[in-house]
Design an enzyme around this catalytic site. Structure first.
Site, PDB file in Angstrom:
ATOM      1  N   ASP A 170       0.863  -1.184   0.000  1.00 13.13           N
ATOM      2  CA  ASP A 170       0.000   0.000   0.000  1.00 13.13           C
ATOM      3  C   ASP A 170       0.902   1.238   0.000  1.00 13.13           C
ATOM      4  OD1 ASP A 170      -2.239   1.583   0.230  1.00 13.13           O
ATOM      5  OD2 ASP A 170      -2.701   1.032   2.297  1.00 13.13           O
ATOM      6  N   GLU A 195       2.514   4.998  -3.986  1.00 15.21           N
ATOM      7  CA  GLU A 195       2.432   5.995  -5.090  1.00 15.21           C
ATOM      8  C   GLU A 195       3.744   6.737  -5.302  1.00 15.21           C
ATOM      9  OE1 GLU A 195       0.207   5.762  -2.524  1.00 15.21           O
ATOM     10  OE2 GLU A 195      -1.198   4.559  -3.694  1.00 15.21           O
ATOM     11  N   ASP A 251      -9.188   3.912  -1.448  1.00 14.11           N
ATOM     12  CA  ASP A 251     -10.039   4.270  -0.317  1.00 14.11           C
ATOM     13  C   ASP A 251     -11.357   4.905  -0.741  1.00 14.11           C
ATOM     14  OD1 ASP A 251      -7.892   3.261   0.979  1.00 14.11           O
ATOM     15  OD2 ASP A 251      -7.076   5.182   1.607  1.00 14.11           O
TER      16      ASP A 251
END
Lengths: 436, 932
Positions: free
Chosen positions: B510, B513, B588
């Site tokens: 996770d 990015e 999310d």
């Protein structure tokens, strides 16, 4: 109860040997004269006897497949209670859900003989080992239980002693009250003091002013913090900001928490304040003072009597046993928190109130409920239940939060002990797979 | 004493919704603003700055490469030379690259590599890509170059004005630089910038960044953006370029924000937005009804904007703008969208076939608090008889969020937990993010081994994420993969992974990015430095992929010697090529109906862009779904390739049993339906792994001739199984409108997987009454699907269960066909031929099953068929009543006609390991006569 089935089966003496059906039901699996068979729950459905346990679900009630998972359908809407009988020689016979048959898992907790995997035979019989586990578990449990029961008796005695002590106290107070009341001259009741009014108003005004000022300041601070809470960048992980926001959120939750009783409480606070002003020493004579003193004393006796009576009448479980636990406080570190439990009062997680004792479970008094804890941010008030299981001492076994802000605490206590039956032991026994 | 708070009126509201001001809009982003400005002014220009030097033509001896010079005229005495290269990949995909000639010695760039970044293609394209040859190169004309390639392709490169036209079967498909937006900002310094500007160019933010949060960006190379337009001639719809929470068919952006591709942790994203999200795939698909489809693959990993212009009759026009790097793109033109997917997969790789468990139900929450909690949820799944395969651990498992450690208080014995899960075939997925808290062994080792990302002064970058101050692993460095490999090694000393015999633990990446809490736009500064002395600016959109690639390789190494060696990795950030090593989820989302709805076009666009192993958090991540929404979300979620329920730490518990009845049973039914269909789902995934077809397949894939299907984003097919699904996506509705894409085919109502009396023919849309229980499903005539109808606790425990076939005869001839793929579900042995593909054919005469083994080692199929259902049997084959059903020409078997219509055949446990047949024997019409 299940074990009587074996006996029954022995008596009825059936000839069928249909896998999965318990001995007591074997007689149901006898063919009709024409070699057919009627589904047990749907006698209008007649199938060939050979269709029993052929791994094809033929009966709507699934009774033709006691030994396979053919009738464990996916889309039946509910859960299935269809069971397969495991002989478990050397241990206790067991029943296992049919969907667990021949799936490659040795479900020794139900079938220690490995018969649930009869197709592959991949699960060797472990009944001996498991029964060994059971025997030592049973021994340990019985031994512990015996000790715990002694503890329990002690608690009952303690509870009785406390009760007697209370009753004694009340009697004594009642006596004192009577003695004092006889000497009362009746003049003491008139205690009004007119001179107090001016002072009181003055004090009241001061209080009101200071309250106003404090309120204004709080409102300002709250508006600053609210602005920050609404507009801070949650992606910027400034620990100090995040913590402050979290604390503020808790603070705000607490505010609303108090809403319900705020008015009452504050007005009673103020009236108490007024009361104290009324009773404050003034220019009155010493005689009046003396009378006041006596009056006060009598009132005090009554208050004490009320308090003790209330305590005496408080419900402490069916046999009053919980009375002995009033002062027991348990404190333990669990996970990242320190829990403090006063069994008949409250539970705290660090400084946060998880709940106040509310009531016992109506069916099982070893389950205690706690409600009205501090409000979770954006969620409900915290609440908890404590489940007591038999044990020598008071110790926490586990704390979980199965639903957000609703805690379940498992705890040992002699209170939850009673004479063990074989069934109790079997129900509590868990196979230790790592030892197999 | 408590103070009376008079300020009770102060109402607490939670500010929800994205903080848009944190993210750059086009006009705040120097290169986007400049390119849009360039585009709007070049239209009015009379002559254009770029042209090809016709005398510069060079071709390689084997005619696989063509080189030309592009001249950029700044003024009468100043020209910049750019290099253009044309080549073919895998025969008929045209690749175009344009680079500038840069000195190795540029001022003020420190130790950075000076030439433009051209490595995106190397990261994205697979090794098996071959270079093709042009069939013919026609340079006979002075003003243009004619090219022929592939079977049906040709192209025409005009030198001035610079344009490239691509034809398929002599029909114009695409015009490159149709609007003359071609732009490459060549290298210059701030001092000599004036002499390098075109008259209509804007100099906004060429050497500085005026956006507040990123104003510290040193922009060492000055302006270096690229821009180019592509007109898709005759096309009205374009798709792809995920990730955006937007419609399936991309919308016109001429008067709004362009679609942006820039991987960011977009907190509380909104639907219906062109804002960038966690991942980026610069691949666009254009489809039209005339048996042709086009794809555009823009190989650039920097910040990118795409403008879509739908205002022209010619077709959709798109404007691509990237902050830096080279111009590098591939044009794909094929006969169908499916063929484009296949060609795209052959370039950038396919999704490998996952273990079966990965297609089961995943139960996740931030967080399962402790070991007891995990096992309690695990036990409850069985107690409530809800099948599940995997339970997940979010960041709270670790000690102070220090990945590769366990919080010993809450997880005292992870190995024991892993073994207990394994006993019933369950798996554990743990999260390991790319940021590592400073001051513990992992970050220390990374620093010591020089494996951290560096700041613009070449010092180790320290920034904030979950654990507080952290370093970020520079996974572009091949040594970072080695490092992670050592961390996940199969070793008895590896207590983090449970020891040397644990094979049911997989990984979740996770925040890759990367998410940086105190960084501009929640990520790195663009002048952050990576391995190879490249600026982050050049590789930003690939960083996430570099990390999950490394994780995948490390986990592959760990499992290599085990009997379950296909790794599973989930990533939030992704790029083109990510499909080779990870599944993704849409990040999310929120517990709101519009997010449930948006999840379908989002996941479909993932499939279109070649990354179909995707899903969205069932229930919505933020907030608390109503019981109805949660139920509907499960009913939709079972159709995501990656089916996982997840929830935010502040949300209430919502495991399926918490909602209570009737919701729990309805949710159980939905999850069981997923498991029941696993044979079809696994087969779909296998097709995807070799052909690249979307898992959630848009309707227009099957019927490109029907323009009405092009914007349908609330219905989809399960791969190419023929199962059409139209989940209920709105609150409280009692009926829904369903589009049936082919009026000439039958749609059998198969709602909730149940045989129904209803079937539809000749209707382009129907209105269907629905209840809370209903998942509207239809089997399209001509298809055969397979099911395993018996409930088991997990997918692994279903392996030996028998199959049921559902046959849906087509309208014209009553025929149907279908496939079933089987292997061991866990290993790579299928690559050595240990697999079986079973082909089913059905007609009014009967049914046949043909087993085709993989070439190589023999795979033993041990399953049986227990039941065969032929829908609308009576209606379809109504000429003659059925007398008997014969299996394998010898065995007469029991059959039943249900609802007066469907044929149900109870199979005599027919082994699937051999070919088998079913023959229908009808009552002869003559004997009918006799009886009469």
């Amino acid at each position: 109860m299940k074990y009587t089935l074996v006996v029954l089966a022995a008596i009825t003496g059936v000839c069928a040997n249909v896998i999965g059906a318990p001995p007591a039901d074997q007689h149901l699996y006898v063919p009709l004269e024409d070699g057919k068979w009627r589904c047990l729950g749907n006698p209008d459905v007649v199938i060939d006897y050979g269709q029993i346990n052929d791994d094809q679900c033929d009966c709507p009630d699934g009774s033709d497949e006691p030994g396979t998972n053919a009738c464990s359908r996916s889309g039946n809407g509910g859960t299935s209670a269809d069971l397969f009988y495991c002989h478990n020689e050397g241990h206790f016979p067991g029943f296992i859900e049919r969907f667990k048959l021949n799936d490659g898992v040795c479900d020794y907790d139900k079938c220690c003989d490995g018969s649930d995997e009869y197709k592959s035979g991949a699960c060797p019989n472990k009944c001996k080992e498991i029964h060994q586990q059971f025997v030592s578990f049973s021994k340990r449990l019985r031994r512990d239980s015996a000790v715990a029961l002694v503890q329990r008796d002690r608690l009952i005695k303690e509870a009785r002693a406390i009760r007697e002590k209370l009753e004694h106290k009340i009697d004594k107070l009642k006596h004192h009250q009577k003695v004092n009341g006889d000497g009362d001259n009746g003049e003491a009741k008139d205690t009004n003091d007119d001179n107090g009014d001016g002072v009181r108003d003055d004090v009241m005004n001061k209080i009101v002013r200071s309250v106003d000022a404090v309120e204004a300041k709080i409102a300002l601070l709250e508006s600053i913090m609210t602005k920050m809470m609404d507009n801070y960048n949650p992606n910027f992980n400034d620990g100090a900001v995040k913590e402050a926001i979290k604390d503020f959120q808790n603070y705000m939750s607490e505010q609303y928490n108090d809403d319900d009783d705020d008015d009452d409480e504050s007005s009673s606070q103020l009236s108490k304040l007024l009361q104290s002003l009324k009773l404050s020493p003034s220019s009155s004579s010493s005689k009046v003072n003396e009378a006041n003193e006596v009056n006060k004393q009598i009132k005090q006796y009554q208050t004490d009597i009320d308090i003790f009576t209330q305590e005496l009448n408080r419900y402490y479980g069916k046999d009053d046993i919980y009375r002995a636990l009033n002062d027991i406080k348990i404190s333990t570190d669990y996970g990242d928190y320190k829990y403090k439990i006063a069994l008949l009062d409250s539970i705290h997680q660090d400084k946060v109130l998880v709940g106040k004792f509310a009531n016992f479970d109506e069916h099982d008094e070893s389950i205690l409920y706690y409600t009205n804890g501090s409000k979770c941010w954006n969620g409900p008030h915290r609440s908890a239940r404590i489940i007591l299981v038999c044990g020598k001492t008071h110790e926490i076994i586990s704390i979980s939060e199965p639903e957000k802000c609703e805690y379940t605490i498992e705890m040992t206590s002699p209170i939850a002990c009673h004479e063990l039956t074989e069934e109790d032991i079997i129900n509590r026994f868990k196979v230790d797979f790592s030892q197999l | 004493m408590k103070v009376v708070v008079a300020f009770l009126a102060l109402y607490v509201t939670i500010a929800l919704g994205v903080k848009e001001e944190l993210f750059k809009k086009c006009h705040e982003n120097g290169f986007c603003h400049r390119n849009r400005h360039y585009g709007s002014h070049i239209l009015e220009a009379h002559d254009w700055p770029y042209r090809i030097n016709s005398t510069s033509l060079k071709t390689s001896a084997e005619t696989s490469h063509i080189w030309l010079e592009i001249l950029k005229t700044i003024s009468h005495d100043k020209e910049i030379v750019l290099d253009l290269q044309l080549s073919l990949l895998n025969d008929d995909n045209l690749r175009v690259q344009v680079n500038e000639r840069r000195s190795n010695d540029l001022k003020g760039v420190g130790s950075l590599t000076t030439h433009r970044f051209n490595g995106t293609g190397n990261w994205v394209l697979v090794d098996s890509v071959t270079e093709g040859k042009f069939k013919s190169i026609d340079a006979s004309l002075k003003e243009k170059l004619g090219l022929k390639y592939g079977k049906y392709h040709s192209a025409e490169l005009t030198y001035y004005p610079l344009t490239l036209k691509v034809y398929y079967k002599n029909q114009l498909q695409m015009t490159v630089n149709d609007k003359k937006f071609f732009n490459l900002e060549h290298y210059r310094t701030m001092e000599d910038n004036d002499m390098n500007m075109l008259p209509f160019e804007l100099d906004f933010d060429m050497f500085k960044d005026s956006f507040k949060d990123s104003s510290k960006d040193t922009i060492p190379f000055g302006p270096e953006s690229i821009g180019l337009d592509f007109t898709f001639n005759g096309y009205q719809h374009v798709y792809g370029i995920p990730e955006h929470a937007d419609s399936l068919s991309l919308r016109d952006t001429t008067n709004s924000e362009p679609y942006r591709l820039f991987n960011i942790d977009l907190f509380e994203y909104e639907v219906g937005s062109t804002m960038p999200m966690y991942g980026a795939i610069p691949f666009l698909l254009a489809v039209k009804p005339t048996k042709v489809a086009s794809g555009l693959f823009w190989l650039n990993s920097g910040d990118t904007f795409v403008d879509i212009d739908k205002t022209h009759l010619k077709g959709v026009s798109t404007h691509w703008m990237s902050e830096n790097g080279i111009i590098d793109f591939i044009i794909l033109v094929k006969e169908s969208p499916e063929a484009i997917n296949k060609a795209y997969g052959e370039l950038s790789g396919f999704t490998p076939l996952p273990q079966l468990f990965a297609l089961g139900y995943h139960q996740c929450r931030w967080n399962y608090n402790d070991q007891e909690d995990v096992l309690q949820v695990h036990e409850n799944m069985d107690k409530y008889q809800i099948p599940y395969d995997t339970i997940w651990l979010d960041i709270e498992y670790a000690d102070s969020k220090k990945y590769f450690t366990w919080n010993k208080k809450t997880f005292p014995d992870p190995r024991k937990m892993m073994l207990e899960l394994d006993r019933t075939g369950r798996n554990l997925v743990i999260i390991v993010d790319p940021h590592f808290k400073t001051g513990y062994f992992v970050s220390n080792e990374l620093m010591k081994q020089d494996l951290c990302v560096k700041d613009n002064e070449n010092k180790i970058l320290k920034a904030h994420c979950w654990p507080g101050e952290s370093v970020y692993i520079d996974s572009l460095n091949p040594k970072a993969t080695e490092y992670l490999t050592s961390k996940y090694q199969m070793s008895s000393k590896n207590t983090f992974m449970g020891g040397d015999d644990i094979t049911n633990v997989h990984l979740w990446n996770d925040m890759n990015e990367p998410s940086v809490f105190d960084g501009p736009e929640t990520t790195f500064f663009k002048d952050t430095i990576h391995y190879g002395r490249w600026e982050h600016r050049s590789i930003h959109n690939m960083y996430g992929m570099s990390y999950h690639n490394a994780t995948f390789h490390a986990l592959t190494n760990r499992l290599a010697q085990s009997s379950r060696n296909r790794p599973f990795v989930l990533t939030r950030s992704f790029f083109a090529g990510s499909q080779r090593t990870a599944a993704m989820w849409t990040g999310d989302n929120m517990s709101k109906w519009e997010y449930l709805k948006a999840s379908i076009p989002m996941n479909m666009n993932q499939g279109i862009a070649g990354m179909p192993f995707s899903g969205s958090d069932v229930g919505g991540f933020f907030g608390n779904p109503s019981k109805e929404l949660l139920t509907r979300w499960y009913q939709t979620g079972i159709w995501y390739a990656f089916f996982r329920a997840h929830a935010h730490i502040d949300s209430r518990r919502r495991e399926p049993w918490i909602a209570g009845e009737p919701y729990t049973s309805i949710i159980r039914n939905a999850i069981r339906l997923r498991y029941r269909l696993l044979p079809t789902i696994y087969t779909t995934m296998q097709r995807t792994s070799v052909e690249g077809v979307p898992f959630m397949r848009p309707l227009f894939y099957s019927y490109p001739g029907n323009l009405d299907t092009y914007e349908i984003e609330n219905e989809f097919y399960l791969g190419n199984s023929g199962l059409l699904i139209a989940p209920v996506l709105e609150e409280g509705v009692k009926e829904i409108i369903i589009v049936l894409p082919n009026v000439k085919e039958i749609y059998y109502d198969y709602t909730n997987g149940k045989m129904s009396l209803e079937s539809y023919y000749g209707k382009s849309q129907i209105i269907k009454q629905v209840t809370l229980e209903d998942i509207p499903m239809f089997l399209e005539g001509g298809s055969i699907i397979t099911e395993k109808q018996r409930y088991r606790r997990s997918s692994k425990l279903m392996i030996n269960d028998p199959y049921t076939l559902i046959i849906a005869p087509n309208h014209d001839q009553g025929k149907a066909s279908g496939q079933l793929y089987i292997d061991d579900y866990e290993t790579y042995d299928y690559q050595n031929g240990k697999s079986a593909m079973i082909e089913f054919e059905a007609s009014d005469k009967g049914i046949s099953s043909t087993l085709i083994r993989g070439e190589g080692e023999e795979f033993k199929v041990t399953n049986h068929v227990e039941k065969v259902i032929v829908l609308n049997f009576t209606k379809q084959y109504d000429a003659k009543p059925l007398k008997q059903v014969v299996v394998n020409k010898q065995q007469v078997v029991e059959f039943e006609i249900v609802h007066n219509n469907h044929l149900v055949i109870k199979m005599p446990n027919t082994p699937m390991s051999q070919n088998w047949t079913i023959e229908y024997e009808y009552v002869e019409s003559s004997s009918l006569h006799d009886e009469l």
